[in-house]
Scaffold this motif. Structure first.
Motif, PDB file in Angstrom:
ATOM      1  N   LEU A 139       0.827  -1.189   0.043  1.00  0.00           N
ATOM      2  CA  LEU A 139      -0.093   0.050  -0.109  1.00  0.00           C
ATOM      3  C   LEU A 139       1.030   1.154  -0.142  1.00  0.00           C
ATOM      4  O   LEU A 139       0.677   2.413  -0.645  1.00  0.00           O
ATOM      5  CB  LEU A 139      -0.946   0.238   1.342  1.00  0.00           C
ATOM      6  N   PHE A 140       1.953   1.341   0.647  1.00  0.00           N
ATOM      7  CA  PHE A 140       2.911   2.253   0.683  1.00  0.00           C
ATOM      8  C   PHE A 140       3.472   2.657  -0.710  1.00  0.00           C
ATOM      9  O   PHE A 140       3.507   3.642  -1.025  1.00  0.00           O
ATOM     10  CB  PHE A 140       4.106   2.040   1.621  1.00  0.00           C
ATOM     11  N   PHE A 141       3.734   1.337  -1.557  1.00  0.00           N
ATOM     12  CA  PHE A 141       4.424   1.591  -2.723  1.00  0.00           C
ATOM     13  C   PHE A 141       3.223   2.113  -3.659  1.00  0.00           C
ATOM     14  O   PHE A 141       3.458   3.003  -4.419  1.00  0.00           O
ATOM     15  CB  PHE A 141       4.972   0.364  -3.242  1.00  0.00           C
ATOM     16  N   ARG A 142       2.074   1.596  -3.565  1.00  0.00           N
ATOM     17  CA  ARG A 142       0.944   2.050  -4.481  1.00  0.00           C
ATOM     18  C   ARG A 142       0.439   3.037  -4.305  1.00  0.00           C
ATOM     19  O   ARG A 142       0.117   4.095  -5.295  1.00  0.00           O
ATOM     20  CB  ARG A 142      -0.095   1.013  -4.509  1.00  0.00           C
ATOM     21  N   ASP A 143       0.251   3.781  -2.930  1.00  0.00           N
ATOM     22  CA  ASP A 143      -0.573   4.908  -2.837  1.00  0.00           C
ATOM     23  C   ASP A 143       0.473   5.998  -2.605  1.00  0.00           C
ATOM     24  O   ASP A 143       0.160   7.329  -3.356  1.00  0.00           O
ATOM     25  CB  ASP A 143      -1.414   4.801  -1.513  1.00  0.00           C
ATOM     26  N   VAL A 144       1.516   5.576  -1.921  1.00  0.00           N
ATOM     27  CA  VAL A 144       2.507   6.940  -1.582  1.00  0.00           C
ATOM     28  C   VAL A 144       3.511   6.884  -3.074  1.00  0.00           C
ATOM     29  O   VAL A 144       3.793   8.179  -3.587  1.00  0.00           O
ATOM     30  CB  VAL A 144       3.386   6.802  -0.485  1.00  0.00           C
ATOM     31  N   GLY A 145       3.926   5.981  -3.409  1.00  0.00           N
ATOM     32  CA  GLY A 145       5.094   6.077  -4.606  1.00  0.00           C
ATOM     33  C   GLY A 145       4.395   6.262  -5.821  1.00  0.00           C
ATOM     34  O   GLY A 145       4.882   7.099  -6.618  1.00  0.00           O
ATOM     35  N   GLY A 147       1.031   6.567  -6.432  1.00  0.00           N
ATOM     36  CA  GLY A 147      -0.364   7.255  -6.327  1.00  0.00           C
ATOM     37  C   GLY A 147      -0.095   8.908  -6.089  1.00  0.00           C
ATOM     38  O   GLY A 147      -1.075   9.536  -6.214  1.00  0.00           O
ATOM     39  N   GLY A 148       1.033   9.093  -5.573  1.00  0.00           N
ATOM     40  CA  GLY A 148       1.356  10.574  -5.342  1.00  0.00           C
ATOM     41  C   GLY A 148       0.611  10.998  -4.104  1.00  0.00           C
ATOM     42  O   GLY A 148       0.196  12.458  -3.916  1.00  0.00           O
ATOM     43  N   GLN A 149       0.239  10.207  -2.993  1.00  0.00           N
ATOM     44  CA  GLN A 149      -0.553  10.486  -2.091  1.00  0.00           C
ATOM     45  C   GLN A 149       0.698  10.990  -0.828  1.00  0.00           C
ATOM     46  O   GLN A 149       1.819  10.510  -0.774  1.00  0.00           O
ATOM     47  CB  GLN A 149      -1.427   9.568  -1.295  1.00  0.00           C
ATOM     48  N   THR A 150       0.146  11.736   0.279  1.00  0.00           N
ATOM     49  CA  THR A 150       1.027  12.067   1.427  1.00  0.00           C
ATOM     50  C   THR A 150       0.905  10.832   2.291  1.00  0.00           C
ATOM     51  O   THR A 150      -0.197   9.746   2.052  1.00  0.00           O
ATOM     52  CB  THR A 150       0.754  13.466   2.320  1.00  0.00           C
ATOM     53  N   LEU A 151       1.680  10.599   3.508  1.00  0.00           N
ATOM     54  CA  LEU A 151       1.327   9.570   4.371  1.00  0.00           C
ATOM     55  C   LEU A 151       0.083   9.814   5.249  1.00  0.00           C
ATOM     56  O   LEU A 151      -0.406   8.931   5.951  1.00  0.00           O
ATOM     57  CB  LEU A 151       2.685   9.541   5.351  1.00  0.00           C
ATOM     58  N   ASP A 152      -0.440  10.814   5.030  1.00  0.00           N
ATOM     59  CA  ASP A 152      -1.934  11.303   5.829  1.00  0.00           C
ATOM     60  C   ASP A 152      -3.172  10.616   4.939  1.00  0.00           C
ATOM     61  O   ASP A 152      -4.195  10.936   5.129  1.00  0.00           O
ATOM     62  CB  ASP A 152      -1.914  12.615   6.177  1.00  0.00           C
ATOM     63  N   ARG A 334      11.064   7.727   3.993  1.00  0.00           N
ATOM     64  CA  ARG A 334      11.445   6.281   4.746  1.00  0.00           C
ATOM     65  C   ARG A 334      11.642   6.623   6.342  1.00  0.00           C
ATOM     66  O   ARG A 334      11.314   5.625   7.025  1.00  0.00           O
ATOM     67  CB  ARG A 334      12.363   5.428   4.073  1.00  0.00           C
ATOM     68  N   ASP A 335      12.120   7.701   6.634  1.00  0.00           N
ATOM     69  CA  ASP A 335      12.335   8.011   8.071  1.00  0.00           C
ATOM     70  C   ASP A 335      11.352   8.409   9.061  1.00  0.00           C
ATOM     71  O   ASP A 335      11.260   8.405  10.249  1.00  0.00           O
ATOM     72  CB  ASP A 335      13.481   8.756   8.178  1.00  0.00           C
ATOM     73  N   ASP A 336      10.202   8.587   8.357  1.00  0.00           N
ATOM     74  CA  ASP A 336       8.888   8.929   9.015  1.00  0.00           C
ATOM     75  C   ASP A 336       8.176   7.736   9.606  1.00  0.00           C
ATOM     76  O   ASP A 336       8.427   6.553   9.184  1.00  0.00           O
ATOM     77  CB  ASP A 336       7.897   9.102   8.197  1.00  0.00           C
ATOM     78  N   GLU A 337       8.085   7.805  11.043  1.00  0.00           N
ATOM     79  CA  GLU A 337       7.635   6.756  11.480  1.00  0.00           C
ATOM     80  C   GLU A 337       6.148   5.958  11.193  1.00  0.00           C
ATOM     81  O   GLU A 337       6.130   4.946  11.724  1.00  0.00           O
ATOM     82  CB  GLU A 337       7.334   7.255  13.027  1.00  0.00           C
ATOM     83  N   ARG A 338       5.523   6.674  10.460  1.00  0.00           N
ATOM     84  CA  ARG A 338       4.551   6.032   9.747  1.00  0.00           C
ATOM     85  C   ARG A 338       4.708   5.174   8.658  1.00  0.00           C
ATOM     86  O   ARG A 338       3.868   4.429   8.032  1.00  0.00           O
ATOM     87  CB  ARG A 338       3.485   7.289   9.420  1.00  0.00           C
TER      88      ARG A 338
END
Length: 455
Positions: A139-145, A147-152, A334-338
């Motif tokens: 989901l991290f790869f798909r949505d953030v990497g 899909g261009g979303q933020t961690l929020d 990647r250093d963000d705790e989320r």
């Protein structure tokens, strides 16, 4: 025979033998020009250039020349290749030498073979490089990497990627179908029944011409992945294909223009190279799929699902660029705790195929265990039941593996063995940081307490 082959010529544009004849032979055998022959061409060209520096060629190369070339590739060059890469190259070189002997170009191979072992190979036995993702990683790869979303979960205004819905749909399709990149990236709209199936339905189609070794199998795509594809087709794809209409109209003579889509027989009928032609979907190689178009609302448009801005179908290099950009984006946070823990190596689209295999195998293994417990209670299990519901055979068939032995490699990855190591030493190392004196003092107190209880 393919119309584009690797060409080996000298400074005066004369064919260089025996390389030209060998590639012609491979073409007659049906080797893919865009993948296999291109890869072989680079290997042979590198070898020929190395031999030329030593005053040799393919016909006069000695064993010492080939051993020196192996050392230059795996030890001496600026970026040495891995043993796995070299072993693949060694196999190609050995095949070329054997062909030369068979054609009488050489009296014998310069390599002294021992049994069936390739004498140029490293001789090292290697396991499959199986790399898979957890749900959080995917989901991290798909949505953030991609899909261009933020961690929020918000839209990142700094995102500069193109077509995030296309990239997310491709990832969902690859993950839930287990198809190889060459297979899912060349899929056509009719194969996914876009515009003809009902919402909530899955679909399946035959794979062959785009499959590895052209091995025929059935690909199944579940409803969730199709919903992701439909979202891309509805939102982003029209903006990509509309500017292409005028360009395709001018190029229509070199394109396969589809006039009829036969969903019942899985065939396309249309005009190509000045003739009326018909092709089964499964028999269409990537090269033909790339030039396949049909009449859409805005005029001619590609029949491929995944198109780009100004292109009929995204190439493998375009998908690599998308993948690398996504990796750079997620490593920046990647250093963000989320953020989840990332793999050590940059992720590949092929990792999604491995993830599909492991998740399906894990589910089927658990289901098989439940069937065994049920059958043990009623005593009705038969040999046919064991074969029909064998998890390894089912996954092997879905992946299109040539042998179930390849699928067997996935068993080692069903659970992380390091978890067992942690659990095994958890109690043993409970007093981590204690000195020997601390441990001895606790043991003495326990012993004294025991004596007191006895008295």
């Amino acid at each position: 025979m393919p119309d584009r082959l690797p060409v080996f010529v000298d400074d005066e544009m004369r064919p260089v033998e025996p390389a030209c004849s060998w590639f012609r032979h491979l073409a007659y055998l049906g080797r893919d020009p865009e993948d296999t022959l291109r890869h072989y061409a680079y290997i042979v060209l590198r070898l020929m250039e190395f031999l030329a520096e030593r005053g040799r060629d393919l016909g006069t190369a000695a064993e010492s020349d080939l051993v020196a070339y192996r050392r230059s590739r795996i030890e001496l060059q600026d970026v040495p290749v891995s043993g796995t890469v070299w072993d693949r190259e060694a196999s190609v070189i050995n095949t070329l030498l054997d062909w030369m002997v068979g054609q009488g170009v050489r009296r014998s191979s310069p390599l002294r073979a021992v049994g069936t072992t390739n004498p140029l190979a490293t001789g090292m036995s290697r396991d499959m490089d199986i790399r898979h993702l957890t749900l959080r990683q995917y989901l991290f790869f798909r949505d953030v990497g991609l899909g261009g979303q933020t961690l929020d979960g918000e839209v990142d205004p700094a995102f500069r990627g193109h077509a995030p819905n296309r990239s997310r749909a491709a990832a969902d399709l690859a993950l839930t179908s287990g198809m190889r990149p060459r297979e899912w990236s060349t899929v056509l709209l009719p194969e996914l029944a876009v515009g003809t199936r009902r919402p909530g339905e899955g679909t399946e189609f035959d794979l062959q011409a785009c499959a590895k070794y052209k091995k025929c199998r059935v690909a199944y795509v579940p409803p969730d992945a199709l919903a992701s594809v439909d979202r891309f087709v509805l939102i982003e794809r029209p903006e990509m294909v509309e500017p292409l209409a005028s360009v395709l109209e001018r190029r229509h003579r070199e394109l396969f223009v589809v006039a009829e889509i036969d969903y019942a027989r899985h065939r396309l009928r249309g005009r190509w190279q000045g003739r009326d032609r018909a092709f089964a979907w499964s028999a269409m190689p990537p090269k033909l799929r790339r030039i396949t178009v049909h009449e859409g609302p805005a005029g001619l448009e590609p029949l491929a699902v995944f198109v780009g801005h100004g292109s009929l179908m995204l190439t493998s290099s375009s998908w690599d660029r998308v993948r690398c950009q996504a990796w750079d984006r997620i490593t920046a946070v990647r250093d963000d705790e989320r953020a989840p823990q990332l793999p050590r190596k940059r992720w590949r689209f092929h990792d999604l195929r491995h993830t599909f295999a492991l998740r399906l195998l894990d589910f089927l293994m658990r289901r098989a265990a439940e069937r065994e417990r049920t059958a043990a209670g009623v005593g009705t299990a038969t040999l046919a039941d064991h074969i029909a519901f064998n998890p390894l055979l089912i996954v092997s068939r879905r992946l299109g593996h040539a042998s179930p032995a390849v699928t067997y490699e996935y068993l080692r990855y069903l659970e992380d063995p390091m978890c067992y190591v942690d659990a095994a030493f958890a109690q043993w190392a409970a007093g981590e940081g204690d000195t020997y004196a601390d441990i001895a003092l606790r043991a003495l107190r326990v012993e004294e307490a025991g004596h007191a209880t006895t008295r």
